[in-house]
Design a protein around this motif. Structure first.
Motif, mmCIF file in Angstrom:
data_model
loop_
_atom_site.group_PDB
_atom_site.id
_atom_site.type_symbol
_atom_site.label_atom_id
_atom_site.label_comp_id
_atom_site.label_asym_id
_atom_site.label_seq_id
_atom_site.Cartn_x
_atom_site.Cartn_y
_atom_site.Cartn_z
ATOM 1 N N TYR A 112 11.578 23.640 15.251
ATOM 2 C CA TYR A 112 11.561 22.182 15.201
ATOM 3 C C TYR A 112 12.648 21.671 16.114
ATOM 4 N N LEU A 139 14.528 18.062 17.881
ATOM 5 C CA LEU A 139 14.769 16.632 17.731
ATOM 6 C C LEU A 139 15.452 16.089 18.977
ATOM 7 N N TYR A 171 17.975 12.792 19.877
ATOM 8 C CA TYR A 171 18.768 11.698 19.356
ATOM 9 C C TYR A 171 19.314 10.887 20.521
ATOM 10 N N LYS A 221 22.424 8.098 21.487
ATOM 11 C CA LYS A 221 23.728 7.675 20.975
ATOM 12 C C LYS A 221 24.349 6.640 21.905
ATOM 13 N N GLU A 261 28.985 4.506 18.167
ATOM 14 C CA GLU A 261 27.995 4.530 17.093
ATOM 15 C C GLU A 261 27.574 5.964 16.825
ATOM 16 N N GLY A 262 26.974 6.193 15.653
ATOM 17 C CA GLY A 262 26.427 7.512 15.381
ATOM 18 C C GLY A 262 25.108 7.719 16.096
ATOM 19 N N PRO A 263 24.713 8.976 16.286
ATOM 20 C CA PRO A 263 23.410 9.258 16.893
ATOM 21 C C PRO A 263 22.275 8.699 16.034
ATOM 22 N N PHE A 281 18.025 8.924 15.430
ATOM 23 C CA PHE A 281 16.852 9.755 15.675
ATOM 24 C C PHE A 281 15.872 9.027 16.588
ATOM 25 N N PHE A 286 20.901 13.477 23.036
ATOM 26 C CA PHE A 286 21.128 14.845 22.576
ATOM 27 C C PHE A 286 19.802 15.462 22.149
ATOM 28 N N PHE A 302 20.990 22.632 12.469
ATOM 29 C CA PHE A 302 20.482 22.273 13.776
ATOM 30 C C PHE A 302 21.571 22.561 14.792
ATOM 31 N N TYR A 303 21.157 23.024 15.957
ATOM 32 C CA TYR A 303 22.081 23.244 17.050
ATOM 33 C C TYR A 303 21.829 22.181 18.109
ATOM 34 N N PHE A 304 22.898 21.491 18.464
ATOM 35 C CA PHE A 304 22.777 20.385 19.401
ATOM 36 C C PHE A 304 23.216 20.794 20.803
ATOM 37 N N GLY A 305 22.608 20.175 21.787
ATOM 38 C CA GLY A 305 23.070 20.313 23.154
ATOM 39 C C GLY A 305 24.286 19.436 23.407
ATOM 40 N N THR A 306 24.798 19.504 24.614
ATOM 41 C CA THR A 306 26.023 18.785 24.959
ATOM 42 C C THR A 306 25.768 17.336 25.358
#
Lengths: 115, 111
Positions: B32, B34, B36, B38, B42-44, B46, B89, B99-103
């Motif tokens: 899966y 996702l 996001y 940002k 503010e927060g990310p 979806f 992201f 979840f692993y996020f990109g930079t």
């Protein structure tokens, strides 16, 4: 309250001090998460909680602790802050635990500076 | 070791044109993904998701494409608008709790 709130918005902290970042959600989500965002490293998971009463370690848990006494609150504690913990901290929640088919909702963040 | 990589730190696009943001991952167990968005201070939030059983998911101006064999996904924004200027992201996850996020890629849409 609508969604996720975090407090404080920002904080400057002396090294060695104890600090608790607060997070509250009103969506009755089961799972909650703490991330830190650092330039060039993206968002990294510190700790998570699948449901009240349970917690787990994420990718970068060292130096941090969490508790989940109830559904709504998920505080993050730095027992003895160090400069490398300078970061922006985001709390998030999701309706279900586990990552599949399950988007996370993020709070506005806490900017922490440790001197 | 980054399990999700966004190799372009920034991207500039003219208003009305297509924005393409790319993301690569290394973990073949991810099922899966996702995206996001940002804004500063503010927060990310979806944006759009895709499961590994699909190769495309569309929501209005946003389309995500998944190429499992290449372990690559991309986000297309058509047409791009100035309000789309933000950091994007991508994140990948499996049936675990993480979840692993990109930079992140900073998109600037020029009016």
């Amino acid at each position: 309250i609508a969604g996720i709130t975090q407090a404080p918005t920002s904080q400057i902290l002396a090294a060695g001090r104890r600090m608790t970042l607060r997070c509250t959600q009103d969506m009755r989500h089961n799972a909650m998460y703490w991330y830190r965002q650092d330039l060039g490293l993206g968002l990294r998971l510190i700790h998570y909680s699948n449901t009240a009463g349970t917690t787990g370690k994420g990718e970068v848990p060292d130096g941090y602790s969490v508790s989940r006494a109830n559904t709504d609150d998920f505080p993050l504690t730095l027992a003895s802050a160090v400069p490398s913990q300078t970061s922006v901290y985001f709390c998030a929640s999701s309706r279900l635990a586990g990552s599949s088919y399950n988007e996370q909702f993020f709070g506005p963040g806490t900017r922490l500076t440790v001197l | 070791d980054q399990q999700v990589k966004q190799n372009s730190p920034s991207l500039s696009v003219q208003e009305g044109r297509i924005s393409i943001l790319n993301c690569d991952y290394t973990n073949s167990m991810f099922d899966y993904f996702l995206w996001y968005k940002k804004y500063p201070a503010e927060g990310p939030t979806f944006l759009i998701s895709i499961s590994s059983i699909k190769d495309k998911n569309e929501d209005g101006r946003f389309t995500v494409f998944l190429n499992k064999s290449a372990k690559h996904l991309s986000l297309h924004i058509v047409p791009s608008q100035p309000g789309d200027s933000a950091v994007y992201f991508c994140a990948g996850g499996d049936t675990g709790n993480q979840f692993y996020f990109g930079t992140g890629t900073s998109l600037t849409v020029i009016p």
